[in-house]
Design a protein around this motif. Structure first.
Motif, PDB file in Angstrom:
ATOM      1  N   LYS A   1      -3.067   5.486 -15.564  1.00 15.74           N
ATOM      2  CA  LYS A   1      -3.555   4.346 -14.779  1.00 15.74           C
ATOM      3  C   LYS A   1      -2.422   3.673 -14.003  1.00 15.74           C
ATOM      4  CE  LYS A   1      -5.044   0.187 -16.535  1.00 15.74           C
ATOM      5  NZ  LYS A   1      -5.950  -0.717 -17.240  1.00 15.74           N
TER       6      LYS A   1
ATOM      7  N   SER B   1     -15.113   4.369 -23.443  1.00 12.08           N
ATOM      8  CA  SER B   1     -16.057   3.327 -23.838  1.00 12.08           C
ATOM      9  C   SER B   1     -17.467   3.899 -24.060  1.00 12.08           C
ATOM     10  CB  SER B   1     -16.051   2.269 -22.740  1.00 12.08           C
ATOM     11  OG  SER B   1     -16.906   1.245 -23.031  1.00 12.08           O
TER      12      SER B   1
ATOM     13  N   ALA C   1     -11.178   5.070 -18.762  1.00 11.48           N
ATOM     14  CA  ALA C   1     -11.493   3.931 -19.650  1.00 11.48           C
ATOM     15  C   ALA C   1     -12.993   3.867 -19.916  1.00 11.48           C
ATOM     16  CB  ALA C   1     -11.004   2.632 -19.010  1.00 11.48           C
ATOM     17  N   GLN C   2     -13.794   4.096 -18.850  1.00  8.42           N
ATOM     18  CA  GLN C   2     -15.248   4.093 -19.033  1.00  8.42           C
ATOM     19  C   GLN C   2     -15.675   5.265 -19.918  1.00  8.42           C
ATOM     20  OE1 GLN C   2     -13.658   3.507 -16.151  1.00  8.42           O
ATOM     21  NE2 GLN C   2     -14.969   2.522 -14.648  1.00  8.42           N
TER      22      GLN C   2
END
Lengths: 462, 304
Positions: free
Chosen positions: A128, A422, A418-419
């Motif tokens: 990132k 999650s 990140a998604q």
């Protein structure tokens, strides 16, 4: 009279506003703990002499999370750096630990903070920050300093279009830690050498004793555990077209494997037990878990008996691996330099020191390819000594280094990572608590991640 | 201060005005710096493309794109709906329980002052501490609540916070318990202002207890009921901390992921600041519309 009134009110308002903003002003680019605050401020009342002004020591500023700020090994590393280089360290302490600290760091970096050194604890974070230009490209700096990163870090070095943005500080791999006391009481031989996940389950069954509250296995509710079998087989998280690969059968197998540890084999607490905080992530230390599959960083916790007292000896063995998936998994932590740094020379010195010497302080396998064999032996010897007789140098080397397992990254890194993480946890949880079936969970993860990737692409084009 | 103003030969009227402004300045400044400016910035941001960390260098207006995307995002829409569900349970439960509690506390009984103080404890307690205690109380296997239920023969014990169906209502009810004291005290002060003569004359007219409540008490405290409803609705949509503390961030799965939590995740976990701002602006509009409807509707049932 009206004019007079307005002038007075305006003046009062101006004074109050100036007072407020004057209070906000600070003459420091960091707001965290000052490592030097450990030393008494000797001359705070006295104006510096001309000589003192000239000899102002070099300073490097470093982001740390609240745990790292207090960690004994980290403190020792920083003290040694200052002792060796004369460069002083000022900490910028981020509130929280791990993921929570990075939420703050995002904002701080976006606001143009000039703190020199950024710690990047795992590949998703590294990707990132490197891909969004928040880190300084290091190629030119290394060239100027004649620093051959390729020679030192070899296969562990990551580049983005040929540019290096961070250096790895270690190559943490996974291992199985076991409680010797539980094994002895159950009269079960300690696990050793190569073994499969089926053998892991069989061993766990033998040492599980529900009457005594003992479980054979402990894998907390982290997302990695939900896809570990697939990653160990090195099945990627993305297809060639960039969409999610979670519909690959290995991911389905991973989810099923994790659930069956508790629901079928009864060797591990359920997801429900973990998510209701009945068991902690480091429950192994409390002596009720016979085996713990964890990163090798856990050895520091086990050896820190002051903070984590235990009444048992522990052992360490290489992780199980199924035929065709003979890999260990792991992550490299890393350090980079903030692109806004005004102090690249001191930042370079700190970066170099911390990544080259990290393994000496934390006992993790180094991410270096230039070290002689006996260098790592010295580190392992210290770990073995600190273990209080629990493990030997040979035990550690067999489990972590001298085995025939390959190495693959444990994380799924790429678009909308990140998604991805999650969604795996959300839909995985729904499957694990019995709300949806396995196929539906896999389908939901695939669809939701594809949607997140699509959105990410659309938003990056806007 | 007043002597200084007198010395400047400013009229009494203006002296009062200046004093008033001075008292207001701290609030106005704090409000401007910490509330108005961030809200205004968030509004501006919702029309921009600040949806990744590197977008900061190429920020531009993208019109309504973020808002349009919200309506296509099932996770966001589900979160709004969950917030409505939460709000419905919270406001209804809050209204009845706080009014009931206030009526009880308005009567004379032993230790009244002590009990009035005690009911305020949850309101001033740390929300994380409250979350930890309730997680222990509602622990599915060996928690006290389910242990009592199993003693009474219940077989399918509820999973409470770990159930995809029960987690949201459970959080909502716990939130009522936490915040109820504030509304109770508002009701209590309102009840104490109802003239006793009205009760006496209704008694003479032969009205019973429930009659007195419905025909005297409720109409007299209707402005307070209206205030409590408005405040409770706003609180219920801003329910971030309690949901986070009790449910590991909206779980199990996304069953308790309300819109406040979704906005936080979008902004600070996924770095989609503009998209999160658009969701926040929409939430503001929703609350505004609900409040306007209430203001319009109050004329029919609120007696000033």
């Amino acid at each position: 009279m009206k004019l007079k009134f307005r002038v007075i009110v305006s003046l009062l308002l101006a004074v109050m506003i100036l007072g407020l903003f004057a209070g906000c002003n600070k003459d420091s680019k960091t707001d965290g703990n000052d490592e030097e605050s450990q030393k008494p401020a000797k001359s705070s009342q006295k104006a510096p002499t001309e000589k003192e002004t000239e000899k102002k020591p070099e300073m490097v500023t470093v982001f740390v999370d609240s745990k790292d700020a207090e960690d004994g090994n980290s403190k020792k590393l920083r003290e040694d750096f200052t002792a060796r280089t004369g460069i002083e360290i000022k900490l910028n302490v981020l509130p929280g630990v791990g993921q929570e600290a990075y939420k703050k760091l995002d904002i701080v970096l976006l606001s143009g903070d000039e703190t020199d050194i950024v710690f990047l604890n795992q590949p998703v974070i590294q990707h990132k920050y490197a891909s969004t230009g928040l880190l300084m490209g290091l190629n030119q700096l290394f060239k100027d300093k004649k620093y051959d990163a390729e020679k030192i870090y070899g296969k562990f070095l990551k580049k983005y279009d040929g540019e290096i943005f961070y250096l790895p500080n270690g190559a943490t791999v996974w291992a199985v830690f076991y409680n010797k006391k539980i094994f002895d009481e159950a009269k079960v031989p300690y696990p050793e050498g190569e073994w499969t996940w089926a053998e892991y389950i069989e061993t766990a069954k033998k040492v599980t004793d529900h009457e005594k509250g003992i479980y054979g296995s402990n894998m907390f509710n982290w997302d990695y555990y939900l896809y570990m079998i697939a990653r160990q087989k090195n099945v990627t998280g993305y297809k060639a077209d960039g969409t999610s690969n979670f519909d690959a059968p290995e991911y389905k197998e991973s989810l099923k494997f994790y659930k069956e540890l508790s629901s079928v084999h009864k060797v591990q607490p359920s997801w429900l037990d973990y998510s209701s905080k009945k068991y902690a992530w480091n429950e192994f230390v409390n002596g009720k878990m016979a085996m713990q599959y964890f990163g090798t960083w856990f050895v520091n916790i086990l050896n820190d008996t002051e903070t984590y007292p235990r009444d048992f000896d522990y052992g360490i063995v290489q992780p199980p691996a199924n035929p065709g998936a003979k890999n260990n998994v792991g992550v490299s932590g890393a350090y980079g330099i903030n692109k806004n740094t005004e102090n690249p020379d001191a930042a370079f010195e700190y970066l170099k020191f911390v990544v080259e010497n990290w393994y000496k302080y934390f006992g993790s396998p180094p991410a270096r390819v230039d070290l002689p064999d006996d260098e790592m032996d010295k580190v392992i010897k210290t770990i073995a000594e600190k273990s209080g007789g629990s493990i030997t140098v040979e035990d550690y080397k067999k489990a972590v280094i001298d085995n025939d397992l390959g190495f693959v990254d444990e994380k799924i890194v790429g678009e909308a990572a990140a998604q991805y993480s999650s969604v795996i946890k959300q839909e995985g949880e729904r499957y694990l608590v019995g709300e949806i079936g396995l196929d539906e969970a896999v389908k939901n993860i695939k669809n939701k991640v594809d949607e997140a990737i699509k959105t990410e692409r659309e938003q990056s084009e806007e | 201060m007043s002597r200084m103003l007198s010395d400047l030969k400013i009229s009494l009227k203006h002296q009062e005005a200046i004093t008033g402004y001075i008292f207001m300045i701290p609030f106005v400044l704090v409000f401007l710096v910490f509330q108005f400016i961030p809200i205004f910035m968030s509004f501006i941001l919702s029309f921009m493309n600040f949806n990744s960390l590197n977008a900061v260098e190429k920020l531009r207006f993208i019109g309504l794109a973020n808002f349009i995307r919200v309506f296509k995002d099932t996770t966001a829409i589900d979160s709004y709906l969950r917030s409505f569900q939460f709000s419905l349970i919270f406001v209804t439960g809050m209204l009845f329980s706080s009014l009931f509690m206030a009526i009880l506390l308005n009567r004379k009984f032993y230790f009244r002052r002590t009990i009035r103080t005690m009911i305020y404890l949850p309101y001033v307690s740390n929300i994380i501490a409250i979350s930890m205690v309730w997680r222990i109380i509602l622990e599915p296997k060996k928690g006290p609540v389910n242990t009592i239920l199993s003693i009474f023969g219940s077989e399918n014990l509820p999973l409470w916070l770990n159930s995809t169906k029960l987690s949201l209502p459970t959080v909502s009810i716990i939130n009522i318990w936490v915040i109820m004291a504030f509304q109770t005290i508002i009701f209590l002060s309102s009840l104490q202002n109802v003239p006793n003569e009205l009760y006496e004359s209704s008694k003479i007219d032969g009205t019973g207890l429930f009659g007195r409540i419905f025909y005297v008490t409720l109409p007299m405290i209707s402005p307070t009921i209206f205030l409590v409803i408005v405040v409770s609705i706003i609180i219920s949509f801003k329910n971030y901390a309690i949901v986070l503390g009790l449910t590991n961030g909206g779980g199990p799965g996304t069953s308790s992921r309300v819109i406040a939590l979704n906005i936080y995740e979008e902004a600070f976990t996924f770095n989609k600041y503009s998209y999160a701002s658009a969701q926040a602006v929409l939430l503001f509009i929703v609350i505004l519309i609900v409040t306007i409807i209430q203001w319009k509707g109050q004329k029919k049932w609120v007696h000033y």
